[in-house]
Design a protein around this motif. Structure first.
Motif, PDB file in Angstrom:
ATOM      1  N   GLN A 173      48.452  20.386  34.426  1.00  0.00           N
ATOM      2  CA  GLN A 173      46.916  20.180  34.020  1.00  0.00           C
ATOM      3  C   GLN A 173      46.522  19.371  32.863  1.00  0.00           C
ATOM      4  O   GLN A 173      45.488  18.694  33.295  1.00  0.00           O
TER       5      GLN A 173
ATOM      6  N   VAL B 173      44.078  16.162  33.405  1.00  0.00           N
ATOM      7  CA  VAL B 173      42.776  15.941  32.732  1.00  0.00           C
ATOM      8  C   VAL B 173      42.636  14.964  31.716  1.00  0.00           C
ATOM      9  O   VAL B 173      41.794  13.888  31.518  1.00  0.00           O
TER      10      VAL B 173
ATOM     11  N   ALA C 289      42.184  25.309  32.060  1.00  0.00           N
ATOM     12  CA  ALA C 289      43.935  25.065  31.892  1.00  0.00           C
ATOM     13  C   ALA C 289      44.196  26.291  31.270  1.00  0.00           C
ATOM     14  O   ALA C 289      43.340  26.852  30.305  1.00  0.00           O
TER      15      ALA C 289
ATOM     16  N   TRP D 208      38.598  22.251  32.386  1.00  0.00           N
ATOM     17  CA  TRP D 208      39.595  21.310  33.426  1.00  0.00           C
ATOM     18  C   TRP D 208      39.140  21.743  34.746  1.00  0.00           C
ATOM     19  O   TRP D 208      38.790  20.941  35.731  1.00  0.00           O
TER      20      TRP D 208
ATOM     21  N   THR E  77      36.080  19.456  35.698  1.00  0.00           N
ATOM     22  CA  THR E  77      36.655  18.204  36.297  1.00  0.00           C
ATOM     23  C   THR E  77      37.238  18.355  37.698  1.00  0.00           C
ATOM     24  O   THR E  77      36.827  17.617  38.411  1.00  0.00           O
TER      25      THR E  77
END
Length: 262
Positions: free
Chosen positions: A184, A188, A28, A94, A97
């Motif tokens: 974002q 997350v 991010a 991020w 993920t």
């Protein structure tokens, strides 16, 4: 630079080198530029790709309705556009993920996973009180005047940011779009991928900064216990953005792992 169109969203990415493909997904408040040390160092043996996810860099703004599956669909379109078969998919924070979500939905496109200082979503990796504190901190940051806006967040490096990359970090920070960052961080924070981890069946490298304060080594241990045969490599003296803080050690770990699984 190359681009793909996904349901009207333009997605830009950099591609260098020739060889087995490694695709890097940034964190991010970042874009493809944070992977410059990896593009420079690994292109001698690999096709190295770094994207600007929707809402960052040279890509289109992120639509208001975007969810994690939409980001994964855009990433999959980049992987398909390479026409090189399954890729080594690497994601930082991020981006890790997101890499897991790409694997969940598009397994045929992924040869291996390189999960870097990341989370199974904040909800899936951090205590509830820590998630609440981060969400509140993000709200305050995003409500601040633009002049006071700090997209870097605390704790990204074990020490001061590496001097060689300060101009790059400042340039990336200047281009952050607050609405993209809000999306974002919201996603997350809400994501919990713990159900996916035991089902990961591709080779997986966990690449972690020894002194990561954002996603501490305890999170890496959670991944190591949950993902079958996952390999953990700790980058000495590095914080959360280990690819910039210790690029030589980081690149060697990626080179060794991807070379062994190509």
């Amino acid at each position: 630079m190359a681009t793909v169109q996904v349901n009207g969203v333009r997605v830009a990415y950099d591609r260098v080198g020739v060889g087995p493909p490694i695709v890097f997904l940034h964190g991010a408040a970042q874009d493809a530029r944070v992977w410059r040390p990896q593009l420079d160092a690994l292109a001698d043996a690999f096709t190295v790709v770094a994207w600007d996810e929707p809402g960052t860099g040279r890509s289109s703004d992120v639509p208001e309705s975007f969810v994690l599956a939409d980001y994964a669909r855009c990433a999959a379109a980049v992987l398909e556009s390479l026409e090189l078969g399954p890729v080594h998919l690497a994601g930082l924070s991020w981006g890790g993920t997101l890499a897991l979500e790409v694997y969940r939905r598009h397994k045929d496109l992924v040869r291996s996973l390189v999960l870097v200082d990341t989370y199974a979503g904040w909800k899936g990796s951090l205590p509830p009180q820590e998630v609440r504190a981060r969400v509140e901190g993000a709200r305050r940051m995003l409500a601040a005047p633009r002049a006071a806006f700090d997209p870097t967040l605390p704790g990204l490096f074990a020490g001061e940011p590496p001097a060689a990359y300060v101009p790059l970090l400042e340039a990336v920070a200047a281009d952050v779009r607050p609405e993209s960052l809000r999306t974002q961080l919201s996603l997350v924070a809400e994501t919990d991928q713990r159900d996916l981890l035991p089902a990961v069946s591709v080779p997986t490298l966990l690449l972690w900064g020894e002194r990561d304060a954002r996603s501490p080594l305890s999170v890496a241990r959670q991944f190591q216990e949950a993902i079958p045969d996952a390999e953990l490599v700790v980058v000495p003296g590095a914080g959360h953005v280990s690819n910039l803080e210790r690029p030589e050690e980081f690149n060697q770990a990626v080179r060794d792992f991807c070379g062994a699984h190509s």
